[in-house]
Write a protein that holds these residues in place. Structure first.
Motif, PDB file in Angstrom:
ATOM      1  N   THR A 170       0.721  -1.360  -0.045  1.00 23.04           N
ATOM      2  CA  THR A 170       0.022  -0.042  -0.033  1.00 23.04           C
ATOM      3  C   THR A 170       0.737   1.284   0.061  1.00 23.04           C
ATOM      4  OG1 THR A 170      -0.038   0.005   2.656  1.00 23.04           O
ATOM      5  CG2 THR A 170      -1.922  -1.454   1.268  1.00 23.04           C
ATOM      6  N   CYS A 215      -4.067   5.666   4.828  1.00 18.01           N
ATOM      7  CA  CYS A 215      -3.643   4.663   5.844  1.00 18.01           C
ATOM      8  C   CYS A 215      -5.080   4.012   6.531  1.00 18.01           C
ATOM      9  CB  CYS A 215      -2.811   5.387   6.916  1.00 18.01           C
ATOM     10  SG  CYS A 215      -2.187   4.403   8.198  1.00 18.01           S
ATOM     11  N   ASP A 216      -4.896   2.805   6.994  1.00 16.40           N
ATOM     12  CA  ASP A 216      -6.078   2.295   7.763  1.00 16.40           C
ATOM     13  C   ASP A 216      -6.406   3.117   9.164  1.00 16.40           C
ATOM     14  OD1 ASP A 216      -8.085   0.740   9.256  1.00 16.40           O
ATOM     15  OD2 ASP A 216      -7.250  -1.077   8.378  1.00 16.40           O
ATOM     16  N   ASP A 229      -7.907   1.402  12.221  1.00 18.24           N
ATOM     17  CA  ASP A 229      -6.803   0.806  12.957  1.00 18.24           C
ATOM     18  C   ASP A 229      -5.864   1.724  13.545  1.00 18.24           C
ATOM     19  OD1 ASP A 229      -5.467  -1.154  13.874  1.00 18.24           O
ATOM     20  OD2 ASP A 229      -4.660  -1.960  11.959  1.00 18.24           O
ATOM     21  N   GLN A 231     -12.035   7.298   2.707  1.00 17.64           N
ATOM     22  CA  GLN A 231     -12.260   5.990   3.342  1.00 17.64           C
ATOM     23  C   GLN A 231     -13.388   5.990   4.379  1.00 17.64           C
ATOM     24  OE1 GLN A 231      -9.610   4.020   6.633  1.00 17.64           O
ATOM     25  NE2 GLN A 231      -8.307   4.088   4.699  1.00 17.64           N
ATOM     26  N   SER A 273      -5.850   0.786  -0.052  1.00 18.81           N
ATOM     27  CA  SER A 273      -6.252   0.104   1.183  1.00 18.81           C
ATOM     28  C   SER A 273      -7.865   0.033   0.902  1.00 18.81           C
ATOM     29  CB  SER A 273      -6.007   1.186   2.025  1.00 18.81           C
ATOM     30  OG  SER A 273      -4.656   1.512   2.323  1.00 18.81           O
ATOM     31  N   SER A 274      -8.164  -0.929   2.057  1.00 14.64           N
ATOM     32  CA  SER A 274      -9.559  -1.481   1.659  1.00 14.64           C
ATOM     33  C   SER A 274     -10.493  -0.097   2.124  1.00 14.64           C
ATOM     34  CB  SER A 274      -9.662  -2.530   3.041  1.00 14.64           C
ATOM     35  OG  SER A 274     -11.115  -2.827   3.287  1.00 14.64           O
ATOM     36  N   THR A 333     -11.295   2.180   0.535  1.00 10.31           N
ATOM     37  CA  THR A 333     -10.788   3.497   0.153  1.00 10.31           C
ATOM     38  C   THR A 333     -11.032   4.056  -1.223  1.00 10.31           C
ATOM     39  OG1 THR A 333      -8.740   3.416   1.973  1.00 10.31           O
ATOM     40  CG2 THR A 333      -8.566   4.973   0.351  1.00 10.31           C
TER      41      THR A 333
END
Length: 348
Positions: free
Chosen positions: A111, A156-157, A160, A184, A294-295, A297
């Motif tokens: 990522t 960035c996640d 988390d 996101q 990223s997931s 996003t």
């Protein structure tokens, strides 16, 4: 006389100023309001509405947006601030400007944003909590903040990271210089932490030539930011300055460019997304590794970037075809001023 055809030069990126920029700049000049004025107010309003932030504060650059955001977050001289090792140098420079020191965190190789597993391991093994503050065990210095960089539009996640930051009492300041238009879980970059920094440099997805903005959902921090960037002048008439201030305002004519650019931003994002899709399809056969988004996003895909073998040969070949490309930034720990910084990498 040669019959060879000279190929047109294709730059890496260039500003698109084909909207209402000239018209609005002329109006700003005619108004005689240069330091502040209606276009600055409108530009800030546009940014807040587009990003969903409660407040947007225009400022002179993305770098100064980071510097002021660190001050707003309570970072003090000798504090430590975690930043990714792969970022434009301004992220680390802003930490140095206020007398703090960066801790350099390696990136996820897919990522290209902060590796949160490395971060979690580091925080568990090498820090301790005392009186609601996080300290580095080896030297007992406070780790006050963390700056996730939403590299090239990827994020960035943040859920988390928020959990880790809350557990270890770290303040989040987002470097969203590359990611205006990235979301996101339906939330815009730069709106998760206490503050987010945007950049409107000439190569960004929208530009004011030079300039930036601070995003925040805290009314008190927005007010303090405006105070600090106008030399901390506490009265409109008397020259009383109640703390160390800075001349970091975004001026009205540049904000006028920003207003025109914001009118075109949705089109710019759509075009960027189409371009990266084209490159991913056309370059799939040469072994190019593109950034994994990223997931949950949606990236603005500020720049098309990929990993490839024999990079320098490819750059030279494209240059011979009048196509400009550039390598991504040198990692921060390889720059002379930051070589002594504490690092968190996969060999740690």
């Amino acid at each position: 006389m040669s019959n060879s055809i000279v190929k047109p030069y294709i730059p890496l990126c260039e500003p698109n100023l084909k909207g209402n920029e000239k018209k609005y700049v002329a109006e700003a000049i005619d108004s005689n309001w240069l330091s502040g004025g209606s276009f600055l107010n409108l530009f800030e309003k546009q940014l807040a509405e587009f990003t969903g932030a409660a407040y947007a504060v225009g400022i002179s650059s993305g770098t100064t947006a980071l510097q002021i955001s660190l001050i707003l977050a309570g970072v003090e001289p000798q504090d430590l601030v975690i930043v990714p090792n792969l970022t434009f140098v301004a992220t680390a420079n802003a930490v140095k400007y206020i007398g703090a020191e960066p801790i350099l965190l390696d990136i996820n190789p897919e990522t290209w944003v902060m590796d949160l597993n490395l971060l979690r391991n580091f925080l568990e093994k090498e820090t301790y909590i005392e009186e609601d503050s996080c300290y580095l065990s080896v030297n007992h210095r406070r780790i006050k903040a963390i700056i996730p960089v939403h590299l090239l539009g990827n994020m960035c996640d943040m859920n988390d990271l928020l959990a880790l930051a809350n557990k270890y009492h770290l303040t989040i300041i987002e470097d969203a210089a590359c990611s205006l238009g990235s979301f996101q879980n339906g939330k815009h970059s730069g709106t998760y932490g206490v503050a987010g920094a945007l950049s409107f440099n000439s190569n960004k997805i929208i530009t004011t030539g030079g300039g930036g903005a601070i995003l925040t959902n805290d009314a008190g921090l927005a007010k303090k930011a405006r105070h600090l960037i106008t030399q901390a002048k506490s009265s409109t008439t008397d020259y009383f300055h109640d703390t160390l201030g800075y001349n970091y305002r975004l001026v009205n004519p540049l904000a006028a460019i920003g207003v025109a650019q914001m009118e075109c931003l949705p089109m710019y994002i759509k075009t960027k997304q189409e371009i990266v899709g084209y490159y991913q399809n056309e370059l799939s056969g040469i072994g190019a590794q593109f950034q994994l988004i990223s997931s949950n996003t949606i990236s603005n895909f500020w720049h098309v970037s990929f990993l490839v073998k024999n990079r320098n040969e490819l750059i030279s070949f494209l240059q011979s075809q009048n196509i400009e490309t550039r390598p991504l930034w040198i990692p921060i720990n390889q720059l002379p001023i930051f070589r002594a910084c504490w690092g968190i990498d996969k060999d740690w």
